[in-house]
Motif scaffolding. Structure first.
Motif, PDB file in Angstrom:
ATOM      1  N   UNK A 161     -35.790  52.828 -41.824  1.00  0.00           N
ATOM      2  CA  UNK A 161     -34.400  52.572 -41.442  1.00  0.00           C
ATOM      3  C   UNK A 161     -34.214  52.293 -39.959  1.00  0.00           C
ATOM      4  N   UNK A 162     -35.192  52.662 -39.113  1.00  0.00           N
ATOM      5  CA  UNK A 162     -35.045  52.397 -37.680  1.00  0.00           C
ATOM      6  C   UNK A 162     -34.965  50.904 -37.378  1.00  0.00           C
ATOM      7  N   UNK A 163     -35.418  50.087 -38.318  1.00  0.00           N
ATOM      8  CA  UNK A 163     -35.343  48.644 -38.112  1.00  0.00           C
ATOM      9  C   UNK A 163     -33.895  48.170 -38.064  1.00  0.00           C
ATOM     10  N   UNK A 164     -32.986  48.929 -38.670  1.00  0.00           N
ATOM     11  CA  UNK A 164     -31.578  48.523 -38.668  1.00  0.00           C
ATOM     12  C   UNK A 164     -30.986  48.510 -37.268  1.00  0.00           C
ATOM     13  N   UNK A 165     -31.523  49.332 -36.384  1.00  0.00           N
ATOM     14  CA  UNK A 165     -31.012  49.376 -35.007  1.00  0.00           C
ATOM     15  C   UNK A 165     -31.984  48.754 -34.016  1.00  0.00           C
ATOM     16  N   UNK A 166     -33.258  49.086 -34.135  1.00  0.00           N
ATOM     17  CA  UNK A 166     -34.246  48.588 -33.176  1.00  0.00           C
ATOM     18  C   UNK A 166     -34.723  47.184 -33.512  1.00  0.00           C
ATOM     19  N   UNK A 167     -34.655  46.806 -34.783  1.00  0.00           N
ATOM     20  CA  UNK A 167     -35.185  45.515 -35.194  1.00  0.00           C
ATOM     21  C   UNK A 167     -36.703  45.538 -35.318  1.00  0.00           C
ATOM     22  N   UNK A 168     -37.238  44.436 -35.763  1.00  0.00           N
ATOM     23  CA  UNK A 168     -38.676  44.251 -35.909  1.00  0.00           C
ATOM     24  C   UNK A 168     -39.198  43.503 -34.693  1.00  0.00           C
ATOM     25  N   UNK A 169     -40.396  43.836 -34.257  1.00  0.00           N
ATOM     26  CA  UNK A 169     -41.001  43.148 -33.115  1.00  0.00           C
ATOM     27  C   UNK A 169     -42.161  42.287 -33.591  1.00  0.00           C
ATOM     28  N   UNK A 170     -42.129  41.013 -33.206  1.00  0.00           N
ATOM     29  CA  UNK A 170     -43.228  40.102 -33.516  1.00  0.00           C
ATOM     30  C   UNK A 170     -43.864  39.656 -32.215  1.00  0.00           C
ATOM     31  N   UNK A 171     -45.177  39.870 -32.090  1.00  0.00           N
ATOM     32  CA  UNK A 171     -45.919  39.472 -30.898  1.00  0.00           C
ATOM     33  C   UNK A 171     -46.738  38.230 -31.234  1.00  0.00           C
ATOM     34  N   UNK A 172     -46.610  37.197 -30.417  1.00  0.00           N
ATOM     35  CA  UNK A 172     -47.240  35.915 -30.649  1.00  0.00           C
ATOM     36  C   UNK A 172     -48.419  35.726 -29.711  1.00  0.00           C
ATOM     37  N   UNK A 173     -49.550  35.300 -30.297  1.00  0.00           N
ATOM     38  CA  UNK A 173     -50.779  35.069 -29.549  1.00  0.00           C
ATOM     39  C   UNK A 173     -51.221  33.621 -29.749  1.00  0.00           C
ATOM     40  N   UNK A 174     -51.683  32.987 -28.689  1.00  0.00           N
ATOM     41  CA  UNK A 174     -52.216  31.632 -28.743  1.00  0.00           C
ATOM     42  C   UNK A 174     -53.641  31.678 -28.204  1.00  0.00           C
ATOM     43  N   UNK A 175     -54.590  31.233 -29.022  1.00  0.00           N
ATOM     44  CA  UNK A 175     -55.991  31.313 -28.633  1.00  0.00           C
ATOM     45  C   UNK A 175     -56.449  32.726 -28.361  1.00  0.00           C
ATOM     46  N   UNK A 176     -55.856  33.690 -29.055  1.00  0.00           N
ATOM     47  CA  UNK A 176     -56.235  35.087 -28.894  1.00  0.00           C
ATOM     48  C   UNK A 176     -55.596  35.781 -27.723  1.00  0.00           C
ATOM     49  N   UNK A 177     -54.746  35.059 -26.951  1.00  0.00           N
ATOM     50  CA  UNK A 177     -54.126  35.614 -25.748  1.00  0.00           C
ATOM     51  C   UNK A 177     -52.620  35.765 -25.981  1.00  0.00           C
ATOM     52  N   UNK A 178     -52.064  36.889 -25.567  1.00  0.00           N
ATOM     53  CA  UNK A 178     -50.635  37.118 -25.757  1.00  0.00           C
ATOM     54  C   UNK A 178     -49.814  36.046 -25.063  1.00  0.00           C
ATOM     55  N   UNK A 179     -48.832  35.511 -25.790  1.00  0.00           N
ATOM     56  CA  UNK A 179     -47.960  34.466 -25.253  1.00  0.00           C
ATOM     57  C   UNK A 179     -46.536  34.970 -25.036  1.00  0.00           C
ATOM     58  N   UNK A 180     -45.905  35.517 -26.094  1.00  0.00           N
ATOM     59  CA  UNK A 180     -44.521  35.957 -25.992  1.00  0.00           C
ATOM     60  C   UNK A 180     -44.196  36.840 -27.197  1.00  0.00           C
ATOM     61  N   UNK A 181     -43.017  37.398 -27.212  1.00  0.00           N
ATOM     62  CA  UNK A 181     -42.605  38.262 -28.315  1.00  0.00           C
ATOM     63  C   UNK A 181     -41.131  38.047 -28.604  1.00  0.00           C
ATOM     64  N   UNK A 182     -40.748  38.386 -29.821  1.00  0.00           N
ATOM     65  CA  UNK A 182     -39.344  38.264 -30.209  1.00  0.00           C
ATOM     66  C   UNK A 182     -38.912  39.504 -30.990  1.00  0.00           C
ATOM     67  N   UNK A 183     -37.600  39.662 -31.069  1.00  0.00           N
ATOM     68  CA  UNK A 183     -36.998  40.678 -31.933  1.00  0.00           C
ATOM     69  C   UNK A 183     -36.407  39.979 -33.137  1.00  0.00           C
ATOM     70  N   UNK A 184     -36.739  40.494 -34.314  1.00  0.00           N
ATOM     71  CA  UNK A 184     -36.117  40.014 -35.542  1.00  0.00           C
ATOM     72  C   UNK A 184     -35.139  41.069 -36.028  1.00  0.00           C
TER      73      UNK A 184
END
Length: 306
Positions: A184-207
């Protein structure tokens, strides 16, 4: 690393297929941002439908899987197609492993914290009470799916009959079913998606939260999501790095990867999915992300084209 390679040496004339499905022949709007980024690197990008029999995949220097979101009910056909493409990113063996969420079992065995999951095979009896899900909220979904399609949220015991009917509908279609607690914590905090390009962290978003109730069996390609940029917490970043290191593939060989995390009452994130096949990469949410992906694609082109 791949994203550090320059595109400047790429010869004009390189052609890359951005692979999509018939319902999105011109790509999702977010992936359309990759076309001018590739053009700036001297690469012609062509949106191409994966199951179009007229396509000659050997005519492309590389095929990059993007919006192939219609494969879940045709997974065998899709993985066979992936194996037939001469140059594919991500690679066919990655796609075969990642298109069935049983990979979560392997990650759990490697010490990665995942959302607790009960697996129900076709033909198995459906007894949510036996599985310990007698109260609270649960999520029912198939092991092969995209974009929260065929996924529902249920309150137990009030909606147990609906949840059981959902499980049986998936079983009747020959699909492996996953039953998970709704965090239920997703209702307030949301989901976090971390994006990697070529194995290296690029950016992240909240869903934002997407599951509001039972699955109504509507045939759709994907569910709309509320997306905003996010800076991941140190714990989220550390867990995503652990996930990539635990994969049965060299992380630097992955053109892209997305690690989806959910919050828990303890504050420790857990993995809900690892997207290596056709994830939305949310390129337009982060400055420079389309150019970073274009540079990584250029780094994968055959030497004759560079």
């Amino acid at each position: 690393m791949i994203i550090e390679q320059s595109c400047s040496a790429t010869r004009a004339g390189a052609r890359v297929a951005l692979v999509t499905c018939a319902k999105l022949p011109d790509l999702d709007p977010d992936d359309q941002s990759l076309v001018p980024a590739l053009a700036a690197a001297g690469i012609t990008a062509v949106p191409t439908v994966w199951d179009d029999p007229a396509v000659d995949w050997s005519g492309y220097d590389l095929a990059v899987v993007r919006n192939t979101w219609d494969y879940p009910r045709r997974r065998a056909e899709f993985t066979a197609w992936a194996g037939s493409v001469p140059q594919l990113a991500n690679a066919a063996d990655v796609i075969a492993w990642n298109t069935d969420k049983r990979y979560l079992r392997e990650l759990a065995e490697a010490g990665i914290p995942i959302v607790p999951t009960t697996w129900i095979d076709p033909g198995d009896p459906v007894d949510l009470q036996k599985d310990g899900e007698t109260q609270g909220e649960i999520v029912v979904k198939p092991a092969v799916s995209v974009g929260s399609v065929d996924t529902g949220r249920y309150r137990l015991p009030e909606q147990e009959d609906l949840a059981v009917a959902h499980v049986r509908r998936l079983q009747d279609a020959g699909r492996l079913v996953m039953v998970q607690p709704y965090l239920a914590d997703v209702d307030t905090a949301g989901e976090t998606a971390l994006l990697f390009i070529g194995g290296v962290f690029s950016h992240a978003i909240r869903k934002g939260p997407i599951l509001t109730g039972p699955d109504e069996g509507v045939d759709t390609l994907y569910q709309e999501e509320s997306i905003t940029p996010r800076t991941p917490s140190p714990a989220e970043h550390a867990l995503a790095e652990r996930v990539l290191d635990a994969l049965p593939f060299d992380r630097s060989a992955l053109l892209y990867a997305r690690v989806d995390l959910l919050p828990t009452p303890s504050g420790d994130p857990v993995v809900i999915e690892v997207e290596l096949t056709e994830p939305s990469l949310f390129l337009t949410t982060a400055a420079g992300a389309p150019d970073r992906l274009a540079a990584a694609i250029a780094g994968l082109l055959p030497a004759a084209r560079r």
